[in-house]
Motif scaffolding. Sequence first.
Motif, mmCIF file in Angstrom:
data_model
loop_
_atom_site.group_PDB
_atom_site.id
_atom_site.type_symbol
_atom_site.label_atom_id
_atom_site.label_comp_id
_atom_site.label_asym_id
_atom_site.label_seq_id
_atom_site.Cartn_x
_atom_site.Cartn_y
_atom_site.Cartn_z
ATOM 1 N N ILE A 1 132.255 20.563 -2.066
ATOM 2 C CA ILE A 1 130.935 20.570 -2.732
ATOM 3 C C ILE A 1 130.039 19.499 -2.096
ATOM 4 O O ILE A 1 128.875 19.760 -1.771
ATOM 5 C CB ILE A 1 131.065 20.340 -4.264
ATOM 6 N N SER B 1 129.017 20.576 1.385
ATOM 7 C CA SER B 1 128.038 21.666 1.318
ATOM 8 C C SER B 1 126.667 21.125 0.944
ATOM 9 O O SER B 1 125.644 21.569 1.470
ATOM 10 C CB SER B 1 128.461 22.720 0.290
ATOM 11 N N TYR B 2 126.670 20.150 0.037
ATOM 12 C CA TYR B 2 125.396 19.517 -0.341
ATOM 13 C C TYR B 2 124.782 18.833 0.894
ATOM 14 O O TYR B 2 123.568 18.940 1.137
ATOM 15 C CB TYR B 2 125.654 18.500 -1.462
ATOM 16 N N GLU C 1 124.723 26.818 -0.045
ATOM 17 C CA GLU C 1 124.918 27.223 -1.446
ATOM 18 C C GLU C 1 126.238 27.966 -1.664
ATOM 19 O O GLU C 1 126.680 28.138 -2.789
ATOM 20 C CB GLU C 1 123.753 28.098 -1.924
ATOM 21 N N HIS D 1 126.071 25.738 -6.197
ATOM 22 C CA HIS D 1 127.125 25.999 -5.223
ATOM 23 C C HIS D 1 128.255 26.863 -5.790
ATOM 24 O O HIS D 1 128.660 26.710 -6.936
ATOM 25 C CB HIS D 1 127.711 24.685 -4.682
#
Length: 415
Positions: free
Chosen positions: A107, A110-111, A116, A157
Amino acid sequence: MKKSETLLIKKKYAENIDEYIQKGGFLSLKKVLGDRIPPEKVIEEVKKSGLRGRGGAGFPTGLKWSFIPKDGEKKFLICNADEGEPGTFKDREILLYAPYLLIEGMIISSYAIQAEVSYIYLRKEYKWIYDRIYKAIKESEEIGFLGKNILGSSFNHRIKIFVGAGAYICGEETALLESMEGKKGFPRLKPPYPANCGLFGYPTVINNVETLSNIPIIIEIGGDNYSKIGVPKSTGTRLISLSGIVKKKGVYEIEQGKITVREIIEDLGEGIKENYHLLGVIPGGISAPPLLPDEIDITYDFESIIEKGSMSGSGAIIVFGYKEDKKRELLKLLKSAVKFFKEESCGKCTPCREGTWAINDILEKIEKRETQIGEGIEIIDVLHKRMKGLCACPLGESCAIITESFLKKYSDVLK
Ligand code: SF4
């Protein structure tokens, strides 16, 4: 924990999400999203940490992320859980015992690149772990760590699992992308690289399981502090898959550059099994050339192993040797490695497709003493030159390199 182990990842092993939260799990995610840390700051922190990929190539993770274009509507992160290098089983341990740490890492990563959706590309042979990961994803969704507006932020996400079809070559990142797009798992010619043209043509980061599992730890302790663990060019810890003729095989977490290969065998593996004699060590999965017994007093880190002409690759240490006077049985190990490459060559490039078979034939002849070792080395050298720079991935070349290396280092044993 053994005295010579340093635990970062293993400290985060948890049966369920409550146990993980009790151990400080998801605090790094809360820090990033709660404090509204900008994505580029997260990338900066990972760069400062010096984290290098744990899948094989050792590429700097923060740098890889920084290649993703800032604009564009869609980006993807893929966790490469196609752990197929023989002798490597440390990602399996993370998937089983630390799935929450991996999810938190995915997460945050990905951020950082503003993706997403992310995927876990799970090797077919690990399908039995699917339920464990799926449950961990669902638990994370229920608590609100995944989904829309995570922790009140504007970041959404989702994590999905994609199960591979059993081909080793799909661990190579562009073959993995082809496979996810429903095509045959052939490596792509590069450039373009996945950071610009990845999954379905969108910018994509592909990181290994262990690499992503380090991210919450970096955010927790800070990139600078992380960079002080290990040695300057090999920071942090590594999970080592230790196998072969040691008394205690297993996955151990070591501080890079602070323990020698021999100490790993003696202290963590509790030494060589009774009645066995040490012949050498493969320090990074079967694509890594072997080290002789008098070459293993080197620290385990990226650079030290490269200086000895090998590589730490996927962190798999295979200790090999013989019983009684059966030294020549070493050929069995080499033949099984070459058979693996021959069978896993995807067939896209002629030098690899044909060359791996030719190397296999040479070993058959050496075994029957129809070909001399020196003659075999000469032929493999020619095959190697035909592969170098002419193939879409390093598989065929690895086969030639390790075979040549074994034949040269163990010519007395194998003749
Ligand atoms: S080098 Fe071998 S495995 Fe790699 S793409 Fe070419 S044929 Fe396939």
